[in-house]
Design an enzyme around this catalytic site. Structure first.
Site, PDB file in Angstrom:
ATOM      1  N   CYS A 138       0.835  -1.201   0.000  1.00  0.00           N
ATOM      2  CA  CYS A 138       0.000   0.000   0.000  1.00  0.00           C
ATOM      3  C   CYS A 138       0.869   1.250   0.000  1.00  0.00           C
ATOM      4  O   CYS A 138       1.510   1.563   1.015  1.00  0.00           O
ATOM      5  CB  CYS A 138      -0.926  -0.020   1.219  1.00  0.00           C
ATOM      6  SG  CYS A 138      -1.929   1.468   1.348  1.00  0.00           S
ATOM      7  N   CYS A 141      -0.446   4.163   2.294  1.00  0.00           N
ATOM      8  CA  CYS A 141      -0.229   3.890   3.724  1.00  0.00           C
ATOM      9  C   CYS A 141       1.244   4.074   4.103  1.00  0.00           C
ATOM     10  O   CYS A 141       1.545   4.619   5.161  1.00  0.00           O
ATOM     11  CB  CYS A 141      -0.602   2.453   4.096  1.00  0.00           C
ATOM     12  SG  CYS A 141      -2.092   1.834   3.354  1.00  0.00           S
ATOM     13  N   ASP A 142       2.139   3.580   3.279  1.00  0.00           N
ATOM     14  CA  ASP A 142       3.533   3.428   3.718  1.00  0.00           C
ATOM     15  C   ASP A 142       4.539   4.293   2.977  1.00  0.00           C
ATOM     16  O   ASP A 142       5.709   4.360   3.394  1.00  0.00           O
ATOM     17  CB  ASP A 142       3.959   1.953   3.568  1.00  0.00           C
ATOM     18  CG  ASP A 142       3.134   1.043   4.466  1.00  0.00           C
ATOM     19  OD1 ASP A 142       2.659   1.525   5.512  1.00  0.00           O
ATOM     20  OD2 ASP A 142       2.959  -0.135   4.118  1.00  0.00           O
TER      21      ASP A 142
END
Ligand code: NAP
Length: 329
Positions: A138, A141-142
């Site tokens: 992701c 997200c990261d």
């Protein structure tokens, strides 16, 4: 021995959406069960640090998962873990029957599917070991954890190409590693990719192994040229894998509307094409898949389920028997 349980609402999957739906359903005094094959948390358990959940500048994925679970349980939602759901079926009288692998039956007038989806894995040594420690599925997200670092993206479809471009907001260098010499991604995305000076495509190449350092973080990838068989090490601190994502919808026994990628289509109340069956989170057809969108969906789904049950209780046999009929949410 197989047992039959009766609930007002059965929630399938205890990720953020399932736990939030459990909290709202429990708070509405519905007899609620959340069925989970592993531990409560879902994708939160695959995420080391979360920085985009409002109110929490930094929170560990497993800590947020625990808070969600505690909150839902406080309002009376029951959690059953280690339960693998085999099928969900709507019977002729409008009741849902959720069958587990061990043969237990959960009977309820409504079901909320929050079973999420599964990023397709490469299946190479080190991938799972370093998940959350450099290996990610992701970018939103990261990505921010890889500022000014050199990273790799695996895949050649729209997702890999689009996310490579996105990741250059943070990373100083992105290698896109693709197993063929032609990208599957749309032309417009390819053009954007090829004109981005921070991205270098490594063609005809697969990852054979992910290797880490003494701190347990990703340090390099062992690459292999599929034409020559030549191997080499590529120094990176991150590997983002985008080789497909599968929504977990296989348990639904009857036909329910889905988009062409298999995600469940719902109305604005999170109700699927089957009355009484609601969907929330990653399993649902939508623009993006974040913890925040999962809990938003789940809030709506649980409140809509409560109103649906109230309509049944108020005696709308057409609603119950044919799965049709009006109720206002
Ligand atoms: P996808 O289109 O199925 O592409 C998967 C890519 O991963 C392919 O390039 C494939 O290689 C590669 N791959 C598959 N298994 C692999 C393996 N074991 N090792 C190495 N590479 C592997 O998946 P996606 O990119 O996730 O997209 C899914 C759907 O979402 C598509 O319909 C896509 O159009 C859509 N989508 C659209 C957008 C957008 O329009 N902005 C963004 C994201 C996704 P091969 O090419 O060799 O098969």
């Amino acid at each position: 021995m197989a047992t039959t349980f009766t609930y007002d609402v059965v929630i399938i999957g205890a990720g953020p959406a399932g736990m939030c739906a459990g909290m709202y359903a429990g708070r509405s005094m519905l007899k609620t069960v959340v069925l989970e094959r592993g531990f409560p948390g879902g994708e939160l358990l695959n995420t080391e640090l979360i920085e985009d959940y409002p109110g929490f500048e930094h929170v560990l994925g497993h800590e947020l998962a625990q808070k969600f679970a505690d909150h839902a349980a406080k309002f009376g939602a029951e959690f059953k873990t280690g339960v693998i759901v085999e099928s969900v079926r709507k019977l002729g009288d409008g009741t849902f029957e959720t069958r587990t692998e061990s043969g237990d039956l959960y009977v309820s007038p409504s079901v909320i599917i929050t079973a999420g989806g599964t990023p397709v894995k490469l299946g190479v040594p080190g991938e799972l070991e370093y998940a959350g420690k450099g290996v990610s599925y992701c970018a939103i997200c990261d990505g921010a954890f890889f500022r000014e670092q050199t990273i790799a993206v695996i895949g050649g479809g729209d997702a890999a190409v689009e996310e490579s471009d996105f990741l250059t907001r943070y990373a100083s260098k992105v290698y896109l590693i693709h197993r063929r010499h032609e990208l599957r991604a749309s032309k417009i995305l390819q053009e954007r990719l090829l004109s981005n000076p921070k991205i270098e495509v490594i063609w005809d190449t697969v990852v054979d192994r992910v290797e880490g350092d003494e701190q347990g973080l990703v340090r390099s990838l062992k690459l292999r040229d599929v034409n020559t068989g030549d191997e080499r090490d590529l120094a990176v601190t991150g590997m983002f894998v985008f080789i497909g994502f599968r929504p977990n919808t296989g348990i639904i026994a009857d036909h329910v509307a889905h988009d062409d990628m298999g995600y469940l289509v719902t109305d604005a109340n999170m109700q699927t094409s089957m009355r009484g069956l609601f969907a929330a989170g990653d399993v649902r057809s939508q623009l993006t898949r974040q913890v925040t969108t999962a809990v938003g969906d789940a809030t709506t789904a649980a409140i809509a389920a409560e109103k649906y049950l109230k309509a049944l209780e108020d005696g709308n046999p057409a609603e119950r028997l044919a799965g049709t009929g009006g109720y206002a949410v």
